[in-house]
Design a protein around this motif. Structure first.
Motif, PDB file in Angstrom:
ATOM      1  N   ALA A 597     -15.792  13.279  -4.602  1.00  0.00           N
ATOM      2  CA  ALA A 597     -14.441  13.179  -4.046  1.00  0.00           C
ATOM      3  C   ALA A 597     -14.230  11.750  -3.588  1.00  0.00           C
ATOM      4  O   ALA A 597     -14.680  11.376  -2.495  1.00  0.00           O
ATOM      5  CB  ALA A 597     -14.257  14.153  -2.893  1.00  0.00           C
ATOM      6  N   PRO A 598     -13.597  10.927  -4.413  1.00  0.00           N
ATOM      7  CA  PRO A 598     -13.419   9.511  -4.048  1.00  0.00           C
ATOM      8  C   PRO A 598     -12.599   9.373  -2.772  1.00  0.00           C
ATOM      9  O   PRO A 598     -11.659  10.128  -2.536  1.00  0.00           O
ATOM     10  CB  PRO A 598     -12.660   8.929  -5.250  1.00  0.00           C
ATOM     11  N   SER A 599     -12.984   8.422  -1.957  1.00  0.00           N
ATOM     12  CA  SER A 599     -12.215   8.142  -0.739  1.00  0.00           C
ATOM     13  C   SER A 599     -11.985   6.645  -0.632  1.00  0.00           C
ATOM     14  O   SER A 599     -12.833   5.850  -1.051  1.00  0.00           O
ATOM     15  CB  SER A 599     -12.920   8.670   0.504  1.00  0.00           C
ATOM     16  N   HIS A 600     -10.842   6.279  -0.064  1.00  0.00           N
ATOM     17  CA  HIS A 600     -10.461   4.877   0.035  1.00  0.00           C
ATOM     18  C   HIS A 600      -9.839   4.638   1.399  1.00  0.00           C
ATOM     19  O   HIS A 600      -9.060   5.454   1.902  1.00  0.00           O
ATOM     20  CB  HIS A 600      -9.451   4.504  -1.064  1.00  0.00           C
ATOM     21  N   ALA A 601     -10.184   3.514   2.007  1.00  0.00           N
ATOM     22  CA  ALA A 601      -9.599   3.130   3.302  1.00  0.00           C
ATOM     23  C   ALA A 601      -8.393   2.243   3.067  1.00  0.00           C
ATOM     24  O   ALA A 601      -8.409   1.368   2.191  1.00  0.00           O
ATOM     25  CB  ALA A 601     -10.628   2.419   4.154  1.00  0.00           C
ATOM     26  N   HIS A 602      -7.371   2.458   3.842  1.00  0.00           N
ATOM     27  CA  HIS A 602      -6.128   1.697   3.720  1.00  0.00           C
ATOM     28  C   HIS A 602      -5.643   1.305   5.115  1.00  0.00           C
ATOM     29  O   HIS A 602      -6.055   1.875   6.125  1.00  0.00           O
ATOM     30  CB  HIS A 602      -5.043   2.507   3.001  1.00  0.00           C
ATOM     31  N   THR A 603      -4.737   0.352   5.124  1.00  0.00           N
ATOM     32  CA  THR A 603      -4.191  -0.150   6.389  1.00  0.00           C
ATOM     33  C   THR A 603      -2.688  -0.355   6.246  1.00  0.00           C
ATOM     34  O   THR A 603      -2.208  -0.752   5.173  1.00  0.00           O
ATOM     35  CB  THR A 603      -4.854  -1.479   6.788  1.00  0.00           C
ATOM     36  N   TYR A 604      -1.954  -0.084   7.324  1.00  0.00           N
ATOM     37  CA  TYR A 604      -0.558  -0.519   7.353  1.00  0.00           C
ATOM     38  C   TYR A 604      -0.250  -1.099   8.727  1.00  0.00           C
ATOM     39  O   TYR A 604      -0.906  -0.794   9.717  1.00  0.00           O
ATOM     40  CB  TYR A 604       0.421   0.591   6.981  1.00  0.00           C
ATOM     41  N   ARG A 605       0.718  -1.981   8.720  1.00  0.00           N
ATOM     42  CA  ARG A 605       1.185  -2.566   9.979  1.00  0.00           C
ATOM     43  C   ARG A 605       2.468  -1.866  10.387  1.00  0.00           C
ATOM     44  O   ARG A 605       3.310  -1.536   9.560  1.00  0.00           O
ATOM     45  CB  ARG A 605       1.431  -4.075   9.818  1.00  0.00           C
ATOM     46  N   TRP A 606       2.562  -1.734  11.671  1.00  0.00           N
ATOM     47  CA  TRP A 606       3.656  -0.922  12.227  1.00  0.00           C
ATOM     48  C   TRP A 606       4.346  -1.702  13.329  1.00  0.00           C
ATOM     49  O   TRP A 606       3.697  -2.251  14.205  1.00  0.00           O
ATOM     50  CB  TRP A 606       3.046   0.375  12.797  1.00  0.00           C
ATOM     51  N   ARG A 607       5.649  -1.781  13.267  1.00  0.00           N
ATOM     52  CA  ARG A 607       6.392  -2.350  14.391  1.00  0.00           C
ATOM     53  C   ARG A 607       7.666  -1.538  14.586  1.00  0.00           C
ATOM     54  O   ARG A 607       8.249  -1.037  13.629  1.00  0.00           O
ATOM     55  CB  ARG A 607       6.694  -3.827  14.167  1.00  0.00           C
ATOM     56  N   GLN A 608       8.062  -1.436  15.821  1.00  0.00           N
ATOM     57  CA  GLN A 608       9.230  -0.607  16.112  1.00  0.00           C
ATOM     58  C   GLN A 608       9.989  -1.167  17.299  1.00  0.00           C
ATOM     59  O   GLN A 608       9.425  -1.889  18.140  1.00  0.00           O
ATOM     60  CB  GLN A 608       8.813   0.830  16.391  1.00  0.00           C
ATOM     61  N   THR A 609      11.263  -0.841  17.337  1.00  0.00           N
ATOM     62  CA  THR A 609      12.133  -1.193  18.456  1.00  0.00           C
ATOM     63  C   THR A 609      12.861   0.069  18.905  1.00  0.00           C
ATOM     64  O   THR A 609      13.438   0.787  18.093  1.00  0.00           O
ATOM     65  CB  THR A 609      13.152  -2.274  18.049  1.00  0.00           C
TER      66      THR A 609
END
Length: 1108
Positions: A597-609
């Motif tokens: 079961a392949p697994s991959h790490a990912h990232t996102y940036r989050w900004r909010q007002t």
């Protein structure tokens, strides 16, 4: 004959109609302008007498009433009611409203037509002249409605007298009332028209056979009992029920014509309540007003005329987005016109009939747009907004406070929020809304579009855990949205567990805010924009949210799972704006293929007002930390392909910025391991300590909570406001009772429009003689003891008092001791002396001879005592008490004295409660504080009678009664006599000061100004010590320098009542009762230089000798 009657009636009606159409809105309604009535117009006449009911008046056109359309007969009563069914015999005289039967009440009161004291006429009239006149009146009140009635029930009460009762009030002699009610019906609806001519209402109260006193009339509507098997009160609308609003009926209007009031009472729009007209009364600009007239109009204007108007917000006509609100009026103010264009969904509009009336002086109109609550126009000629006309902007579970620059709302104890929106602490919350999206997945050039998708969220507040489900998400995008837990995470932030000194989103915004977030996926060109609008709490008690998603997200394979590690996020606060930036990591595990079961790490940036409204007027409110840290763990995300439901679950806490996991974050309240009931709040303590407390509306030990029945006060509030849209302004003058955290009536009730305040009993009924003018709150006492909390039983025995002098003070359910060292309060040694659960202890007195404390209890009225050496308390008086409050003790003559503010009397008895005798029962209204000068044989007491406050004195035997202080008093509450300095001192909650004098000398000394709300006072040495209701504290005042020197705040922050000094030894001196009871057989009552022997009341057969 009938044709002649109709012809003459038609001519009369045409003349009347012309007068009404030509009349300006400021003209008074004369008796000649009532609908035609009397035998010559075909009227039937009700038999003369008291509490009578007519035979059934059969109708040719059925009446519509609330949700019914089959009322084919009505009954007319002497007492100002038109009944939809025959009233039961026991309800023929006025009683509590609502009655069990359907009723229209233009003036419900105990009226009398005995021996020619007025007449009551009634008929059904089908003539075009009368139905046309009714249609014109309705058209005035409801300009947008086309109403063509085919019949009108005309009922006239002409010159009826008030029922006087056994003791006739000479001020009511010769007073007569004339008023009229018209029920006009078409095939689809019925309207009520009430007419009150000038000088038609000459009395506003009548003698109640049940209450045995004067009570105000009521203008109201009642659906009666509803239900097939289990009967309960249906909807009812109380329009006016106090002297001010009743007196205003002939002076004001909701139809634009003075003295004429119009209501829609039967149609599809009235299933849950009548709909009042909302056309404002413009006053004639040319009218001259003297000061008295001006005061009466501005202070008791339209807003007062609808006191307790509509026990829930009256529904408006038309679509749900339109609501008509009457504006406040004052002399020479022009009523505001409704725009000629149709109102939009966001517009709250105002309307008058077609004519425009001149405005003599220009007005500055303040227009305030508030998108979130849909209150778009607010008209006020005062540049400073106040609670008087903006109370509707606060939650029903909040108090409104005025400040120098405006008003603010603050949730009451047991509730959390920003004041505009409040929810019970610890109670589970639901969030409902809609989601729409236009999302590109991966490299696809075709967006996935979905509309009107449901979002539902459930929040366990005491865990800070939110569960969010979004339904009918297409599988082509469902898996790819799994990483976006923050879509539901905003709900977690709103209800995150708060660490001390930090606030979650709901406490800050009340669930009314706009959020815009941008998600950028690292390593991809993908970006997603999230827009969310939170609109507060709806009529079902649920928060509402609208979500819009637009942009591109990386593709996640079908069948994959996503794991998100716990994360923290910093929220930065500035005025009305919150921003946050963070980076999130997530792991995608694809479906198993070829055994892996392949697994991959990912990232996102989050900004909010986040943008929101906050109240900027309250400088005393603690400022929010500029940065708070949201800690999120136990993140769970799932997409159910079969059900096409996207699920997010997160646990959240908000607190200071921290690295790692310090011990402070391990409190069970913060990490969710507390085990409190889901309907309880977890209260963190030091380290890992905590307590569980059931939410408002629940009872139990916090580990297990169960629902309790709502109280009468809660039912009344819900009936008034429950069906109303909280975003809509309440009708001006609407009185909504305040309930405490236990659901009982707050003892002091105030009218937001007039500023009047008054005391109520445990059933919410006004206590006569307690109503104060604007700006002054009467010192009312609650007669309801708070519920006993579950847990280990509290011992009720007295904990022995250590040597020395102590202050003893009362809080609900207990008496505390505060040692004195010299005149200094030893605050660290303060302890509970006596637990008295279920009692409301008010007055305290100390017997320095036997070392016993005496008290009054108003919950189950009684007088009790206990030895300070220890042991069980005892009740010594429990019969024939109303509201015993102040208590004093003559340690030399061995007697107690007390005031009773309900029975309006002062009594004396021996220390064991026997040999009672009434000293005074006249010229007392609100007696409270009482003290003795044992050596000189004098008695002193306060009476905070709002109309005539005073401090009186007499000898202990009741002779030589006289007023000691009468001028420049407000609400004199507490009283103390210092035997060492022979000084009498008191605290005044209305004048906000402490004063002293020496009896026999004319001069008064103002010891200290600026007290907040003093209740009781005692003295020792150089100090006065008083309890304060505003600060919930004991305050020390140095008499020599006239300065507050110290204060003590008990751990339990509830209202403090009586206070007394427990002296280590008695003052020196004696009186003529000190030895051998003064030679008396029963009561020995000291006087200056002598004594009087008195017998107790009810001493038949007792060998008692009275002598001086």
């Amino acid at each position: 004959m009938l044709a002649t009657v109709r012809r003459s009636g038609a001519a009369w009606t045409r003349a009347l109609l012309l007068q009404l159409l030509l009349a300006g809105p400021g003209g008074c309604l004369s008796r000649q302008e009532l609908f035609p009535f009397g035998p010559e117009h075909g009227d039937l006449e009700l038999e003369a007498g008291d509490d009578l009911v007519s035979p059934a008046l059969e109708l040719s056109t059925a009446l519509h009433f609330f949700d019914r359309s089959d009322i084919d007969s009505v009954y007319v009563t002497t007492n100002g009611i038109i009944a939809m069914s025959e009233p039961p015999a026991k309800e023929t005289h006025p009683g509590p409203f609502p009655p069990t039967f359907g009723a229209v009440a233009p003036f419900l009161a105990d009226l009398d037509t005995t021996d020619g004291l007025g007449k009551v006429y009634y008929r059904e009239d089908l003539s075009p002249s009368v139905t046309q006149l009714a249609a014109e009146c309705v058209q005035r009140g409801f300009p947008e409605v086309s109403f063509k009635p085919s019949s009108a029930v005309v009922v006239t009460w002409e010159s009826v007298a008030p029922y006087q009762g056994p003791s006739k009030d000479p001020t009511l002699e010769g007073k007569r009332n004339t008023f009229q009610s018209i029920l006009a019906s078409s095939d689809s609806s019925t309207y009520a028209i009430f007419l009150y001519p000038e000088d038609g209402l000459q009395f506003y109260t009548t003698f109640s056979k049940k209450e045995e006193n004067q009570v105000p009339a009521v203008v109201a509507f009642s659906q009666g009992l509803v239900g097939l098997i289990w009967k309960s009160d249906g909807a009812y609308n109380i329009f006016a029920n106090d002297k001010e609003s009743i007196g205003n009926l002939a002076k004001s209007s909701n139809s634009g014509l003075q003295g004429i009031w119009v209501f829609e009472i039967g149609s599809p729009a009235t299933a849950s309540g009548v709909v009042p007209a909302d056309v404002n009364l413009g006053l004639d600009d040319g009218t001259e007003y003297d000061d008295e007239d001006y005061d009466s109009v501005t202070r008791v204007g339209l807003e007062d005329a609808v006191t307790t108007s509509f026990p829930y917000e009256a529904p408006g006509r038309g679509d749900s987005g339109t609501y008509n609100t009457p504006s406040d009026l004052s002399p020479r103010r022009m009523a505001t016109e409704r725009p000629l264009t149709p109102p939009t969904e966001k517009t709250r509009s105002f309307q008058l009939p077609g004519e425009r009336f001149p405005q003599q002086q220009p007005q500055v109109i303040d227009v305030d747009e508030v998108e979130e609550t849909e209150i778009v126009f607010r008209y006020n000629t005062d540049s400073r907004q106040t609670c008087a006309n903006n109370r509707h902007q606060c939650s029903v579970h909040a108090e409104c406070r005025d400040f120098a620059t405006g008003f603010c709302c603050r949730c009451v104890a047991g509730y959390t929020g920003n004041g505009r929106q409040c929810v019970a602490e610890g109670s589970p919350q639901r969030v409902n809304g809609k989601v729409k999206g236009r999302i590109f997945v991966g490299d696809s050039q075709v967006p996935i579009v979905f509309e009107n998708t449901d979002l539902h969220s459930y929040v366990v507040m005491n865990h800070g855990r939110s569960y969010t489900a979004i339904s009918t998400i297409p599988e082509t995008v469902g898996y790819s949205l799994l990483p976006l837990a923050p879509i539901g995470g905003i709900i977690g932030w709103m209800f995150a567990v708060e660490q001390d000194g930090f606030k979650n989103g709901f406490s800050i915004t009340g669930g009314e805010f706009t959020r815009q977030a941008e998600v950028t996926f690292v390593g991809h060109r993908d970006k997603l924009i999230i827009k969310q609008q939170f609109s507060g709490i709806d009529e079902h008690g649920h928060l509402t949210i609208d979500t819009e998603l637009e942009g591109r997200v990386p593709q996640i394979a079908f069948g994959s799972s996503v794991h998100i590690e716990p994360y923290t996020e910093l929220y930065h606060y500035s005025r009305q704006v919150i921003t946050s930036f963070s980076t999130r990591e997530y792991t995608v595990t694809e479906p198993e293929r070829h055994g892996t079961a392949p697994s991959h790490a990912h990232t996102y940036r989050w900004r909010q007002t986040i943008t929101f409204r906050e109240c900027l007027h309250d400088d005393s409110r603690p400022a929010l930390p500029s940065t708070q840290q949201l800690s999120v763990d136990s993140v769970f995300v799932l997409y159910n392909q079969e059900e096409r439901i996207l699920r997010y679950a997160l646990s959240n806490s908000i607190g200071p910025v921290r690295d790692g996991s310090p011990d402070a974050l391990q409190n069970p309240c913060y990490i969710g391991s507390h085990g409190c009931d889901s309907n309880a709040a977890c209260r963190p303590g030091p380290g890992t300590q905590f307590t569980c407390e059931c939410s408002i509306g629940f009872r139990g030990d916090g580990r297990t909570c169960y629902v309790v029945e709502k109280t009468r006060c809660q039912h009344e509030r819900e009936h008034i406001l429950g069906t109303a849209d909280s975003s809509r302004p309440r009708p001006p003058g609407l009185f909504v009772p305040e309930c405490d955290e236990h659901g009982q009536y707050v003892p002091t009730q105030c009218h937001s429009s007039t500023g009047y305040c008054w005391c109520v009993d445990r059933d919410g009924r006004e206590v006569q003689g307690t109503r104060t003018r604007s700006g002054m709150r009467p010192p009312c006492l609650s007669t309801v003891a708070p519920p006993v909390h579950y847990g280990p039983p509290v011992p009720t025995t007295v904990i022995p008092l250590p040597p020395g002098t102590h202050l003893l003070f009362a809080q609900t359910g207990k008496i505390e001791r505060l040692p004195l060292e010299g005149s200094t309060m030893t605050k660290s040694e303060a302890k509970t002396l006596l637990h008295a659960p279920g009692k409301v202890i008010i007055g305290l007195a100390f017997d320095c001879v036997d070392k016993m404390v005496y008290w009054t209890d108003i919950s189950q009225p009684s007088i009790g005592r206990a030895s300070l050496h220890g042991g069980e308390p005892a009740t010594i008086v429990r019969q024939d008490l109303g509201s015993p409050e102040g208590i004093a003790l003559d340690h030399l003559g061995r007697n107690i004295f007390w005031t009773d503010s309900q029975l309006d009397r002062i009594e004396v008895a021996k220390l064991d409660g026997t040999q009672r005798r009434v000293l005074f029962e006249t010229d007392l209204v609100n007696p409270r504080g009482i003290v003795t000068d044992s050596v000189r044989g004098n008695l002193y007491w306060t009476d905070w009678n709002r109309d005539n406050p005073k401090i009186e004195t007499s000898y202990m035997d009741g002779t030589n009664r006289r007023i000691l202080v009468q001028d420049d008093l407000g609400l004199p509450n507490g009283l103390t006599f210092d035997a060492y300095s022979s000084q009498l001192c008191w605290v005044d909650a209305g004048a906000h000061r402490a004063e002293c004098l020496k009896p026999g000398q004319s001069s008064r000394r103002k010891v200290l100004e600026g007290l907040q709300y003093p209740f009781a006072v005692t003295s020792f040495g150089k100090n006065l010590y008083y309890t304060d209701w505003k600060t919930n504290s004991v305050v020390a005042v140095d008499l020599a320098v006239s300065k507050e020197t110290d204060s003590f705040h008990p751990h339990k922050q509830t209202r403090l009542y009586g206070i007394t000094s427990a002296l280590s030894q008695c003052p020196e001196g004696h009186n003529y009762c000190s030895v051998n009871n003064g030679g008396c057989t029963h009561l020995c009552l000291a006087t200056p230089g002598s004594r009087t022997c008195r017998c107790p009341d009810n001493t038949l057969g007792v060998d008692c000798i009275e002598r001086k």
